[in-house]
Design a protein around this motif. Structure first.
Motif, PDB file in Angstrom:
ATOM      1  N   VAL A   3      -2.350   8.129   1.616  1.00 19.84           N
ATOM      2  CA  VAL A   3      -1.883   8.875   0.441  1.00 19.84           C
ATOM      3  C   VAL A   3      -1.766   7.854  -0.696  1.00 19.84           C
ATOM      4  O   VAL A   3      -1.987   6.668  -0.498  1.00 19.84           O
ATOM      5  CB  VAL A   3      -0.538   9.586   0.699  1.00 19.84           C
ATOM      6  N   VAL A   4      -1.430   8.323  -1.858  1.00 13.13           N
ATOM      7  CA  VAL A   4      -1.470   7.474  -3.044  1.00 13.13           C
ATOM      8  C   VAL A   4      -0.632   6.205  -2.887  1.00 13.13           C
ATOM      9  O   VAL A   4      -1.018   5.116  -3.330  1.00 13.13           O
ATOM     10  CB  VAL A   4      -1.054   8.276  -4.299  1.00 13.13           C
ATOM     11  N   ASP A   5       0.529   6.300  -2.218  1.00 13.60           N
ATOM     12  CA  ASP A   5       1.383   5.123  -2.067  1.00 13.60           C
ATOM     13  C   ASP A   5       0.728   4.025  -1.226  1.00 13.60           C
ATOM     14  O   ASP A   5       1.090   2.851  -1.347  1.00 13.60           O
ATOM     15  CB  ASP A   5       2.705   5.517  -1.408  1.00 13.60           C
ATOM     16  N   ASP A   6      -0.221   4.400  -0.384  1.00 14.12           N
ATOM     17  CA  ASP A   6      -0.843   3.429   0.518  1.00 14.12           C
ATOM     18  C   ASP A   6      -1.853   2.528  -0.178  1.00 14.12           C
ATOM     19  O   ASP A   6      -2.173   1.445   0.325  1.00 14.12           O
ATOM     20  CB  ASP A   6      -1.531   4.153   1.679  1.00 14.12           C
ATOM     21  N   TRP A   7      -2.407   2.987  -1.292  1.00 17.59           N
ATOM     22  CA  TRP A   7      -3.353   2.130  -2.009  1.00 17.59           C
ATOM     23  C   TRP A   7      -2.763   1.557  -3.296  1.00 17.59           C
ATOM     24  O   TRP A   7      -3.234   0.524  -3.788  1.00 17.59           O
ATOM     25  CB  TRP A   7      -4.666   2.855  -2.312  1.00 17.59           C
ATOM     26  N   ALA A   8      -1.747   2.195  -3.842  1.00 19.06           N
ATOM     27  CA  ALA A   8      -1.185   1.724  -5.108  1.00 19.06           C
ATOM     28  C   ALA A   8      -0.646   0.303  -4.979  1.00 19.06           C
ATOM     29  O   ALA A   8      -0.665  -0.461  -5.937  1.00 19.06           O
ATOM     30  CB  ALA A   8      -0.083   2.670  -5.575  1.00 19.06           C
ATOM     31  N   GLY A   9      -0.194  -0.080  -3.785  1.00 18.25           N
ATOM     32  CA  GLY A   9       0.303  -1.428  -3.591  1.00 18.25           C
ATOM     33  C   GLY A   9      -0.509  -2.241  -2.611  1.00 18.25           C
ATOM     34  O   GLY A   9      -0.081  -3.306  -2.180  1.00 18.25           O
ATOM     35  N   ASN A  10      -1.704  -1.741  -2.249  1.00 16.49           N
ATOM     36  CA  ASN A  10      -2.523  -2.425  -1.253  1.00 16.49           C
ATOM     37  C   ASN A  10      -3.990  -2.274  -1.629  1.00 16.49           C
ATOM     38  O   ASN A  10      -4.599  -1.225  -1.399  1.00 16.49           O
ATOM     39  CB  ASN A  10      -2.264  -1.846   0.135  1.00 16.49           C
ATOM     40  N   SER A  11      -4.583  -3.317  -2.179  1.00 15.46           N
ATOM     41  CA  SER A  11      -5.952  -3.242  -2.682  1.00 15.46           C
ATOM     42  C   SER A  11      -6.979  -3.007  -1.585  1.00 15.46           C
ATOM     43  O   SER A  11      -8.066  -2.493  -1.850  1.00 15.46           O
ATOM     44  CB  SER A  11      -6.302  -4.533  -3.428  1.00 15.46           C
ATOM     45  N   ILE A  12      -6.660  -3.357  -0.331  1.00 16.24           N
ATOM     46  CA  ILE A  12      -7.599  -3.130   0.773  1.00 16.24           C
ATOM     47  C   ILE A  12      -7.823  -1.629   0.967  1.00 16.24           C
ATOM     48  O   ILE A  12      -8.895  -1.191   1.394  1.00 16.24           O
ATOM     49  CB  ILE A  12      -7.078  -3.767   2.074  1.00 16.24           C
ATOM     50  N   ASN A  13      -6.824  -0.816   0.643  1.00 18.49           N
ATOM     51  CA  ASN A  13      -6.932   0.635   0.808  1.00 18.49           C
ATOM     52  C   ASN A  13      -7.444   1.347  -0.444  1.00 18.49           C
ATOM     53  O   ASN A  13      -7.531   2.578  -0.464  1.00 18.49           O
ATOM     54  CB  ASN A  13      -5.570   1.224   1.172  1.00 18.49           C
TER      55      ASN A  13
END
Length: 357
Positions: free
Chosen positions: A205-215
């Motif tokens: 979901v959005v929170d998983d990539w907003a702070g993790n560039s790998i996602n």
């Protein structure tokens, strides 16, 4: 019996109807990993550098891929480009090219020469309809005005509806769905319109990539409700939905460097395992019920539905997944470490997979 009560799951080999295999040293690294994910058929994206815009380029590219993975069936595509003509489509069909991929200008990796005006390609689409070729759509509008990466897919859906209406016999695949709205749109349109779903969008979901560039990928993962809608589409058994990993490798520096982060998630060596893991997790979280996830529905999503749409015979190969203690590698790289890629969910547990026939 629940699909997840036992320790093993036996399936037909998976088919991945959206892969990025790049070129050069990256191609050399990732292409041999395809079968590690239980896949024997790949639908190859054309946004290499240079773009794959002619039948000869596509055939030459396939030869390189086949040399690296001789036990994989590669289905080739062309990049929808202003240089393309009706004769290009006629020649592509004769050469065994399966489809044409449309990228809106500037929305993702190597898409700067993408589509600005779909109407200008109507003659191309009409010829594709005659030739029984597939139009693959990256379904986003470029960011401008009130359009951002969060609503770019939903803003594209009227374009999808218009194309489906104008070309009722053109087989259209909306790639990598990320929203409940996209799932609903594909469901409502005719049988000539289908959609692929990735493994990573079944987790993120959005929170998983907003702070993790790998996602970080395009289109970006959206809300919990959107993610859950994708899981339900996978478990629905609806033949309009099938697997396309959108595995998109980038060098580590492009994902964690100081500049602009590259959009793309690398999942190729673990594609089938990741889908099974996502469905198992969805049952544990109560998003799906045990009875929602049957062997028949999993087989349909991972192989049968897509093969039927692309008019391929059933696969004769089989795989077996085992629940155990295998871990996803922290890094996939060349022996000399000049090319390194971080896999999706690196360092986390996954199902093991082997070929059985």
């Amino acid at each position: 019996m629940s699909l997840f009560e036992g320790d093993t799951i036996k399936l037909p080999a998976s088919s991945d109807f959206h892969v990025h295999l790049r070129d050069g040293s990256m191609m050399d690294l990732v292409t041999p990993s395809i079968r590690s994910g239980g896949v024997n058929t790949c639908y190859v994206m054309p946004n290499t550098i240079p773009y794959i815009t002619t039948p000869k380029q596509a055939i030459d590219y396939r030869s390189k891929l086949q040399a690296l993975a001789p036990d994989v069936n590669f289905l080739m595509t062309l990049y929808l480009h202003e240089s393309m003509t009706v004769n290009t489509i006629i020649e592509a069909k004769k050469a065994g090219i399966t489809g044409v991929k449309s990228y809106p200008a500037g929305v993702t990796t190597n898409s700067s020469s993408g589509v600005v005006d779909y109407a200008s390609f109507f003659p191309i689409f009409a010829q594709m309809e005659k030739e029984n070729m597939v139009l693959n759509l990256h379904g986003e509008c470029p960011s401008h005005g009130d359009i951002t990466i969060l609503n770019a897919e939903s803003k594209f859906l009227p374009i999808l509806t218009s194309l489906a209406s104008r070309f009722p016999r053109l087989r259209i695949c909306l790639e990598h769905l990320t929203t409940a709205a996209a799932v609903e749109a594909v469901e409502k349109l005719g049988d000539h319109v289908v959609g692929t779903i990735t493994c990573h969008h079944l987790y993120l979901v959005v929170d998983d990539w907003a702070g993790n560039s790998i996602n970080y990928c395009k289109p970006v993962a959206k809300t919990v409700a959107d993610r859950n809608a994708l899981l339900r589409a996978v478990a629905s058994g609806n033949p309009k939905f099938f697997f396309g990993s959108d595995s998109a490798p980038h060098p580590v520096a492009s994902k964690r460097g100081g500049g602009k982060v590259a959009a793309g998630v690398f999942s190729q060596p673990y594609t089938t395992q990741l889908v099974v893991g996502a469905l198992e997790k969805a049952v544990e979280m109560g998003i799906l019920k045990d009875e929602d996830v049957s062997l028949e529905k999993l087989e349909g999503f991972m192989s049968r539905h897509g093969r039927n749409f692309y008019q391929l015979p059933p696969t004769t190969e089989t795989i077996e997944l085992t629940k155990g203690d295998e871990m996803i590698l922290d890094m996939v790289g060349s022996e000399d470490k000049t090319v390194q890629v971080i896999p999706f969910r690196a360092g986390e547990s996954t199902w093991s997979l082997k070929w059985t026939g």
